[in-house]
Design a protein around this motif. Sequence first.
Motif, PDB file in Angstrom:
ATOM      1  N   ALA A  55      36.728  44.763  42.144  1.00 57.58           N
ATOM      2  CA  ALA A  55      36.122  45.847  41.924  1.00 57.58           C
ATOM      3  C   ALA A  55      34.696  46.209  42.704  1.00 57.58           C
ATOM      4  O   ALA A  55      34.247  47.224  42.982  1.00 57.58           O
ATOM      5  CB  ALA A  55      35.944  46.107  40.417  1.00 57.58           C
ATOM      6  N   ASP A  56      33.977  45.023  42.544  1.00 54.53           N
ATOM      7  CA  ASP A  56      32.854  45.287  43.251  1.00 54.53           C
ATOM      8  C   ASP A  56      32.783  45.547  44.812  1.00 54.53           C
ATOM      9  O   ASP A  56      31.941  46.042  45.214  1.00 54.53           O
ATOM     10  CB  ASP A  56      31.734  43.821  42.925  1.00 54.53           C
ATOM     11  CG  ASP A  56      30.268  44.304  43.320  1.00 54.53           C
ATOM     12  OD1 ASP A  56      29.940  45.240  42.939  1.00 54.53           O
ATOM     13  OD2 ASP A  56      29.619  43.244  43.681  1.00 54.53           O
ATOM     14  N   ALA A  57      33.777  44.836  45.330  1.00 46.62           N
ATOM     15  CA  ALA A  57      33.837  45.005  46.698  1.00 46.62           C
ATOM     16  C   ALA A  57      34.291  46.496  46.932  1.00 46.62           C
ATOM     17  O   ALA A  57      33.959  47.104  48.082  1.00 46.62           O
ATOM     18  CB  ALA A  57      35.089  44.174  47.328  1.00 46.62           C
ATOM     19  N   ALA A  58      35.222  46.975  46.229  1.00 49.06           N
ATOM     20  CA  ALA A  58      35.549  48.406  46.250  1.00 49.06           C
ATOM     21  C   ALA A  58      34.125  49.203  46.017  1.00 49.06           C
ATOM     22  O   ALA A  58      33.997  50.322  46.670  1.00 49.06           O
ATOM     23  CB  ALA A  58      36.609  48.840  45.099  1.00 49.06           C
ATOM     24  N   GLU A  79      45.268  46.090  29.333  1.00 46.17           N
ATOM     25  CA  GLU A  79      44.602  45.951  30.584  1.00 46.17           C
ATOM     26  C   GLU A  79      43.137  46.853  30.323  1.00 46.17           C
ATOM     27  O   GLU A  79      42.077  46.436  30.924  1.00 46.17           O
ATOM     28  CB  GLU A  79      45.246  47.008  31.808  1.00 46.17           C
ATOM     29  CG  GLU A  79      45.304  48.193  31.405  1.00 46.17           C
ATOM     30  CD  GLU A  79      46.379  48.638  30.094  1.00 46.17           C
ATOM     31  OE1 GLU A  79      46.751  47.966  29.554  1.00 46.17           O
ATOM     32  OE2 GLU A  79      46.372  49.953  29.974  1.00 46.17           O
ATOM     33  N   MET A  80      42.859  47.478  29.245  1.00 45.20           N
ATOM     34  CA  MET A  80      41.556  48.352  28.934  1.00 45.20           C
ATOM     35  C   MET A  80      40.502  47.320  28.471  1.00 45.20           C
ATOM     36  O   MET A  80      39.420  47.523  28.667  1.00 45.20           O
ATOM     37  CB  MET A  80      41.892  49.514  28.101  1.00 45.20           C
ATOM     38  CG  MET A  80      42.454  50.566  28.608  1.00 45.20           C
ATOM     39  SD  MET A  80      41.574  51.365  30.014  1.00 45.20           S
ATOM     40  CE  MET A  80      42.883  51.837  31.081  1.00 45.20           C
ATOM     41  N   GLU A  95      38.264  50.726  38.468  1.00 41.72           N
ATOM     42  CA  GLU A  95      38.493  52.307  38.618  1.00 41.72           C
ATOM     43  C   GLU A  95      39.140  52.749  37.301  1.00 41.72           C
ATOM     44  O   GLU A  95      38.607  53.493  36.560  1.00 41.72           O
ATOM     45  CB  GLU A  95      39.281  52.616  39.687  1.00 41.72           C
ATOM     46  CG  GLU A  95      39.388  54.179  40.091  1.00 41.72           C
ATOM     47  CD  GLU A  95      37.951  54.605  39.935  1.00 41.72           C
ATOM     48  OE1 GLU A  95      37.039  53.945  40.829  1.00 41.72           O
ATOM     49  OE2 GLU A  95      37.846  55.857  39.595  1.00 41.72           O
ATOM     50  N   ILE A  96      40.315  52.045  36.572  1.00 41.70           N
ATOM     51  CA  ILE A  96      40.677  52.390  35.366  1.00 41.70           C
ATOM     52  C   ILE A  96      39.979  52.419  34.300  1.00 41.70           C
ATOM     53  O   ILE A  96      39.777  53.200  33.111  1.00 41.70           O
ATOM     54  CB  ILE A  96      41.960  51.542  34.943  1.00 41.70           C
ATOM     55  CG1 ILE A  96      41.633  49.973  34.944  1.00 41.70           C
ATOM     56  CG2 ILE A  96      43.070  51.824  36.048  1.00 41.70           C
ATOM     57  CD1 ILE A  96      42.749  49.375  34.051  1.00 41.70           C
ATOM     58  N   HIS A  97      38.886  51.430  34.438  1.00 43.06           N
ATOM     59  CA  HIS A  97      37.763  51.455  33.154  1.00 43.06           C
ATOM     60  C   HIS A  97      36.536  52.465  33.481  1.00 43.06           C
ATOM     61  O   HIS A  97      36.498  53.220  32.597  1.00 43.06           O
ATOM     62  CB  HIS A  97      37.251  50.130  33.046  1.00 43.06           C
ATOM     63  CG  HIS A  97      38.406  48.991  33.221  1.00 43.06           C
ATOM     64  ND1 HIS A  97      38.485  47.909  34.082  1.00 43.06           N
ATOM     65  CD2 HIS A  97      39.187  48.737  32.202  1.00 43.06           C
ATOM     66  CE1 HIS A  97      39.256  47.119  33.542  1.00 43.06           C
ATOM     67  NE2 HIS A  97      39.832  47.572  32.625  1.00 43.06           N
ATOM     68  N   ILE A  98      36.209  52.765  34.887  1.00 36.18           N
ATOM     69  CA  ILE A  98      35.017  53.706  34.818  1.00 36.18           C
ATOM     70  C   ILE A  98      35.307  54.961  34.673  1.00 36.18           C
ATOM     71  O   ILE A  98      34.759  55.747  34.173  1.00 36.18           O
ATOM     72  CB  ILE A  98      34.283  53.196  36.302  1.00 36.18           C
ATOM     73  CG1 ILE A  98      35.112  53.278  37.299  1.00 36.18           C
ATOM     74  CG2 ILE A  98      33.519  51.640  35.789  1.00 36.18           C
ATOM     75  CD1 ILE A  98      34.287  52.832  38.725  1.00 36.18           C
ATOM     76  N   SER A  99      36.642  55.116  35.449  1.00 37.70           N
ATOM     77  CA  SER A  99      37.056  56.642  35.409  1.00 37.70           C
ATOM     78  C   SER A  99      37.309  57.187  33.954  1.00 37.70           C
ATOM     79  O   SER A  99      36.710  58.344  33.731  1.00 37.70           O
ATOM     80  CB  SER A  99      38.188  56.747  36.205  1.00 37.70           C
ATOM     81  OG  SER A  99      39.315  56.178  35.522  1.00 37.70           O
ATOM     82  N   ALA A 140      44.130  54.441  24.699  1.00 40.24           N
ATOM     83  CA  ALA A 140      43.589  53.524  25.435  1.00 40.24           C
ATOM     84  C   ALA A 140      42.021  53.602  25.546  1.00 40.24           C
ATOM     85  O   ALA A 140      41.264  52.764  25.804  1.00 40.24           O
ATOM     86  CB  ALA A 140      44.158  54.029  26.915  1.00 40.24           C
ATOM     87  N   ASP A 141      41.398  54.926  25.003  1.00 35.89           N
ATOM     88  CA  ASP A 141      40.124  54.983  24.952  1.00 35.89           C
ATOM     89  C   ASP A 141      39.617  54.046  24.038  1.00 35.89           C
ATOM     90  O   ASP A 141      38.392  53.326  24.050  1.00 35.89           O
ATOM     91  CB  ASP A 141      39.608  56.487  24.698  1.00 35.89           C
ATOM     92  CG  ASP A 141      40.065  57.221  25.939  1.00 35.89           C
ATOM     93  OD1 ASP A 141      39.501  57.234  27.040  1.00 35.89           O
ATOM     94  OD2 ASP A 141      40.626  58.366  25.497  1.00 35.89           O
TER      95      ASP A 141
END
Lengths: 336, 336
Positions: A116-119, A232-233, A84-88, A71-72
Amino acid sequence: MRDPVAVLVTRGDRVESRHLGRLAVADGRGRLLAAIGDTDEAVFPRSAIKPFQALPLVESGALDASGCDAADLALACASHNGEEIHISRVLAWLERAGLTEGDLRCGGHPPLLPAADAARLKADRPVTPVFNNCSGKHAGMLVTARALGAPIESYLERDHPVQRRVDDALREITGIDPLPVPGTDGCGVPSWPIPLDALARAAARLAMPKGLPPSRAAALTRIGDAMVAHPEMVAGSGRLCSALMRAAPWIVAKTGAEGVYLAGNRRNGHGMALKAVDGATRAAEAMLLASMSRLGWLDGVEPGALARFGEKPILNVAGAKVGRILVELAFLDGLA
Amino acid sequence: MRDPVAVLVTRGDRVESRHLGRLAVADGRGRLLAAIGDTDEAVFPRSAIKPFQALPLVESGALDASGCDAADLALACASHNGEEIHISRVLAWLERAGLTEGDLRCGGHPPLLPAADAARLKADRPVTPVFNNCSGKHAGMLVTARALGAPIESYLERDHPVQRRVDDALREITGIDPLPVPGTDGCGVPSWPIPLDALARAAARLAMPKGLPPSRAAALTRIGDAMVAHPEMVAGSGRLCSALMRAAPWIVAKTGAEGVYLAGNRRNGHGMALKAVDGATRAAEAMLLASMSRLGWLDGVEPGALARFGEKPILNVAGAKVGRILVELAFLDGLA
């Protein structure tokens, strides 16, 4: 050869806007199987070559040394949404490698995905480089620099060992040697202009490496495997790259800014590269899906799985159907 | 005639993307002064004709009856950013007229300006129709319907008295009679296809009404006056329409979706209408400013006032200059 009209945008009973396009299909040996428009003219593939820019990460051993999984690796090939799944995952990777977000030289932009920007806004989080859609690629380049014992701060520069390894990989995989003088990409890395027919060959090799040294072929296979295993990544919610590799896991696909797409078909080892001449994403996506469909690459895809992309109705704000995006038949005839 | 290449987007030392364009310049009598590309082919002007769609609002007396000032009239001609100055004014206008936001049939989309959308999110405000960039136009149509004693709920329909009055005004001002069958605009109103040369004549008449009945000429003058007096209402922060009318208050300008611009020059009574064939805003804006500059329409504008629009450097995320948007000289030669 003139660039053919590729995509029509209609409203009511008329064409409202028109896009021109070019497209090449090749096999992994470099044989051109189809060409629409001037495919020997160089284009900037932009982020569509991220899978090849990740080769030094794999080949140097930096990927394994930094404790990464598939995934990385997919994230290193991504133009991600900043979810979040990307930045974390990028932040965790940097931390494992003893690096920080401050080492990223890509600059920050708001997450591509509005939700994601709203979050981010709700959490009072400033726009920082990890949200940049290229942050996975940059994390990969940083850990590669470290594995090579090269400077961290200058990893974007054209003569940095990481970029020299990218240049070497691109020359071998595209067959263009030497590469022309690069421009600079949106995230600061070198951006080489490459003809579409050479990019189609590169896409074919991403799908099914041929004519390459075994270690490079193995690295390319590992990259393609990672992308289709973790679509998804590679992009994220609502994005064609992710939806396509989920619906048709035998396709390895990557978009690039300004209307570029590369896609490889692991069933037959063919590759496709295309550019909407004006840089429009809607045109590139419609050309990609219509062309893949015409060539049989999407045979077996669940009907409707990609209905929100490509040739589709245009809805107005209130949800009424007011027009359509469609690919001109004369364009597709070039693939017959 | 082929659509000429109008706008080039470069990266490094190469052209990355290309846009085609068409443009017409006319006077208020309808004489075509310059034409680039097929200007007799109909295009959808979209929101660029909002100043004309506001004519029934003025001519019916509804504007004055609803206690409006010139800023409200400018907002009725707007594709606004959804900033507080826009939405508070639309809501106040609806309330004065005994209407509510629920009467708007345009549907809601997030504010066009990212900072305005961030403010909306911070305030936990849902996306509602008032944020639609067309909400001022819709408020104007609603109060016009009321002034005419016509139904409120059906004001978008083609045979509604408000839309019939818009159709009448467009026929007279463009000289196209009858108008072709309309499509539907993004906000639900009829969207008529009109040739660019007729739109250039209409833009000329917005700048300096000629050949029209006195009451219609007076209404058009009032609309143009309102737009140049309140440019911030017509679009908003960071938008070309607003910046242009602020920097050159003798120009009346309005953009439309899919790469359309109309502009009239109140110094000489000439009008311009253009369309980027692929619908790109960046191309339409560059064509507009370069063409107006070539024709002398921008003489006297403070240097740099419009530097962030049109022909300009392309910066990457970190702020480095990586390319340029420029208008092809061969395109401008058509205006010599």
